[in-house]
Scaffold this active site. Structure first.
Site, PDB file in Angstrom:
ATOM      1  N   GLY A  38       1.652   2.003  10.769  1.00 22.73           N
ATOM      2  CA  GLY A  38       2.604   3.105  10.658  1.00 22.73           C
ATOM      3  C   GLY A  38       3.239   3.503  11.982  1.00 22.73           C
ATOM      4  O   GLY A  38       3.849   4.567  12.079  1.00 22.73           O
ATOM      5  N   LYS A  60       0.074   4.220  -0.242  1.00 22.23           N
ATOM      6  CA  LYS A  60      -0.612   5.384   0.349  1.00 22.23           C
ATOM      7  C   LYS A  60      -0.432   6.620  -0.548  1.00 22.23           C
ATOM      8  O   LYS A  60      -0.320   6.476  -1.754  1.00 22.23           O
ATOM      9  CB  LYS A  60      -0.112   5.639   1.775  1.00 22.23           C
ATOM     10  CG  LYS A  60      -0.128   4.373   2.637  1.00 22.23           C
ATOM     11  CD  LYS A  60      -0.042   4.659   4.096  1.00 22.23           C
ATOM     12  CE  LYS A  60       0.108   3.358   4.854  1.00 22.23           C
ATOM     13  NZ  LYS A  60      -0.156   3.473   6.251  1.00 22.23           N
ATOM     14  N   ASN A  92       0.871  -1.181   0.000  1.00 26.65           N
ATOM     15  CA  ASN A  92       0.000   0.000   0.000  1.00 26.65           C
ATOM     16  C   ASN A  92       0.908   1.232   0.000  1.00 26.65           C
ATOM     17  O   ASN A  92       1.495   1.564   1.025  1.00 26.65           O
ATOM     18  CB  ASN A  92      -0.892  -0.024   1.257  1.00 26.65           C
ATOM     19  CG  ASN A  92      -1.743   1.235   1.378  1.00 26.65           C
ATOM     20  OD1 ASN A  92      -1.840   2.019   0.445  1.00 26.65           O
ATOM     21  ND2 ASN A  92      -2.359   1.421   2.539  1.00 26.65           N
ATOM     22  N   GLU A 141      -7.217   4.451   7.787  1.00 24.73           N
ATOM     23  CA  GLU A 141      -7.005   5.888   7.494  1.00 24.73           C
ATOM     24  C   GLU A 141      -8.232   6.470   6.798  1.00 24.73           C
ATOM     25  O   GLU A 141      -8.570   7.637   6.983  1.00 24.73           O
ATOM     26  CB  GLU A 141      -5.723   6.054   6.649  1.00 24.73           C
ATOM     27  CG  GLU A 141      -4.478   5.847   7.511  1.00 24.73           C
ATOM     28  CD  GLU A 141      -3.245   5.371   6.764  1.00 24.73           C
ATOM     29  OE1 GLU A 141      -3.198   5.461   5.526  1.00 24.73           O
ATOM     30  OE2 GLU A 141      -2.305   4.901   7.446  1.00 24.73           O
ATOM     31  N   HIS A 161      -9.749   0.904   4.733  1.00 23.50           N
ATOM     32  CA  HIS A 161      -8.488   1.112   5.458  1.00 23.50           C
ATOM     33  C   HIS A 161      -8.763   2.044   6.637  1.00 23.50           C
ATOM     34  O   HIS A 161      -9.568   2.974   6.529  1.00 23.50           O
ATOM     35  CB  HIS A 161      -7.451   1.728   4.515  1.00 23.50           C
ATOM     36  CG  HIS A 161      -6.073   1.727   5.086  1.00 23.50           C
ATOM     37  ND1 HIS A 161      -5.680   2.649   6.025  1.00 23.50           N
ATOM     38  CD2 HIS A 161      -5.008   0.904   4.882  1.00 23.50           C
ATOM     39  CE1 HIS A 161      -4.421   2.392   6.359  1.00 23.50           C
ATOM     40  NE2 HIS A 161      -3.993   1.346   5.673  1.00 23.50           N
ATOM     41  N   GLU A 168      -6.047  -5.398  10.300  1.00 23.15           N
ATOM     42  CA  GLU A 168      -5.116  -4.304  10.514  1.00 23.15           C
ATOM     43  C   GLU A 168      -5.442  -3.586  11.822  1.00 23.15           C
ATOM     44  O   GLU A 168      -6.262  -2.652  11.835  1.00 23.15           O
ATOM     45  CB  GLU A 168      -5.218  -3.300   9.356  1.00 23.15           C
ATOM     46  CG  GLU A 168      -4.780  -3.868   8.024  1.00 23.15           C
ATOM     47  CD  GLU A 168      -4.032  -2.827   7.200  1.00 23.15           C
ATOM     48  OE1 GLU A 168      -2.932  -3.140   6.758  1.00 23.15           O
ATOM     49  OE2 GLU A 168      -4.529  -1.703   7.033  1.00 23.15           O
ATOM     50  N   SER A 221       2.715  -2.387  10.370  1.00 23.64           N
ATOM     51  CA  SER A 221       4.167  -2.367  10.588  1.00 23.64           C
ATOM     52  C   SER A 221       4.840  -3.693  10.258  1.00 23.64           C
ATOM     53  O   SER A 221       5.789  -4.090  10.923  1.00 23.64           O
ATOM     54  CB  SER A 221       4.485  -1.919  12.017  1.00 23.64           C
ATOM     55  OG  SER A 221       3.994  -0.610  12.236  1.00 23.64           O
TER      56      SER A 221
HETATM   57  C1  PEP Z   1      -1.178  -0.087   5.796  1.00 22.43           C
HETATM   58  O1  PEP Z   1      -1.133   1.031   5.332  1.00 22.43           O
HETATM   59  O2  PEP Z   1      -2.097  -0.850   5.484  1.00 22.43           O
HETATM   60  C2  PEP Z   1      -0.124  -0.511   6.718  1.00 22.43           C
HETATM   61  C3  PEP Z   1      -0.218  -1.692   7.261  1.00 22.43           C
HETATM   62  O3  PEP Z   1       0.895   0.377   6.940  1.00 22.43           O
HETATM   63  P1  PEP Z   1       2.286   0.077   7.704  1.00 22.43           P
HETATM   64  O4  PEP Z   1       2.814  -1.225   7.139  1.00 22.43           O
HETATM   65  O5  PEP Z   1       3.158   1.227   7.380  1.00 22.43           O
HETATM   66  O6  PEP Z   1       1.973  -0.054   9.142  1.00 22.43           O
END
Ligand code: PEP
Length: 254
Positions: free
Chosen positions: A176, A15, A13, A100, A98, A170, A216
């Site tokens: 993040g 982003k 992803n 976000e 997601h 998630e 992460s």
């Molecule tokens: C994501 O954006 O779905 C995500 C898991 O980000 P990160 O790996 O940076 O935590």
């Protein structure tokens, strides 16, 4: 991972990073990720990068995806991109729900449900994200939150359509932040998601749905997370912008 029943997927992803000019370079650097046979690699890129990334990947097994879509097919929705437009630009997948989007852009469970339906209608495979916040976890609400997000997202999805669906667990507190769920916790929640889906679709379809972990994930923690029987891959944010790290995560599925 249990390859007997389901596809192993590593989805990046990007982003809101990577301009079209940079996208060409990054997609080229990620081409070797296609070498791991039996692992599906997906790059979920900004809508403006789709065409250029698709062109770079045209001879490769790596798929492209969007990061969001509108639930209507077309119309007066300034600034939005429909699932149909993503599909037309070469996307096969789209991330829906997601955290976000849920926390910053008002994607409620109802909106997520409509977007899932739109993605399926327009031939995409939705990667449906669910996960609890830190506060919800501390309050012991994780199971309830996951159950309700899962049930709501697939409300109205038929058994036939369900074959196109991918889930991603998630935990919001892990995205993040550098904090990761333990492999055991990730496995338990992925198992719970599968159990919710079994209640609706039955044993065989729920056994076949790929459920990814995201939060992460990096080249160091990926092997342990991916070794868990109910974790069928990863949704990778930050590390997907680093070709070496992403390639190592894909290699960890071997
Ligand atoms: C994501 O954006 O779905 C995500 C898991 O980000 P990160 O790996 O940076 O935590």
């Amino acid at each position: 991972m249990d390859r007997r029943y389901r596809k192993v997927i590593i989805a990046g992803n990007w982003k809101m990073n990577v301009n079209p000019s940079e996208a060409k370079k990054l997609a080229n650097a990620l081409l070797p990720c296609a070498a791991v046979r039996d692992t599906t690699v997906v790059l979920c890129v900004p809508a403006i990068d789709l065409t250029v990334v698709k062109r770079v990947l045209r001879q490769s097994r790596i798929a492209v995806g969007g990061q969001n879509c509108h639930f209507e097919e077309s119309g007066a929705y300034t600034g939005e991109t429909s699932a149909q437009m993503l599909a037309n630009a070469g996307a096969k997948y789209v991330i829906i729900g997601h955290s976000e989007r849920r926390t910053m852009f008002g994607d409620t469970d109802e909106v997520v449900r409509k977007k899932v339906a739109a993605a399926i209608r327009d031939g995409l495979r939705p990667i449906i994200c669910v996960g609890e916040s830190e506060l919800q976890r501390e309050m012991g609400m994780t199971e309830d939150v996951i159950r309700s997000q899962v049930k709501s997202a697939v409300y109205g999805v038929s058994a036939d359509e369900f074959r196109r669906v991918v889930f991603a667990y998630e935990p919001v507190w892990a995205i993040g932040t550098g904090k990761t769920a333990t492999p055991e916790d990730a496995n338990e929640i992925c198992k719970l998601i599968r159990a919710c889906l079994r209640e609706k679709y039955g044993a065989r379809p729920s056994r076949g749905v790929s459920i990814l972990y995201g939060g992460s994930m990096n080249e160091k923690n990926a092997p342990a997370l991916l070794a868990m029987p109910h974790v069928d891959g990863g949704l990778v944010g930050g590390a997907s912008l680093d070709p070496d790290a992403f390639a190592a995560i894909v290699a960890a599925t071997k």
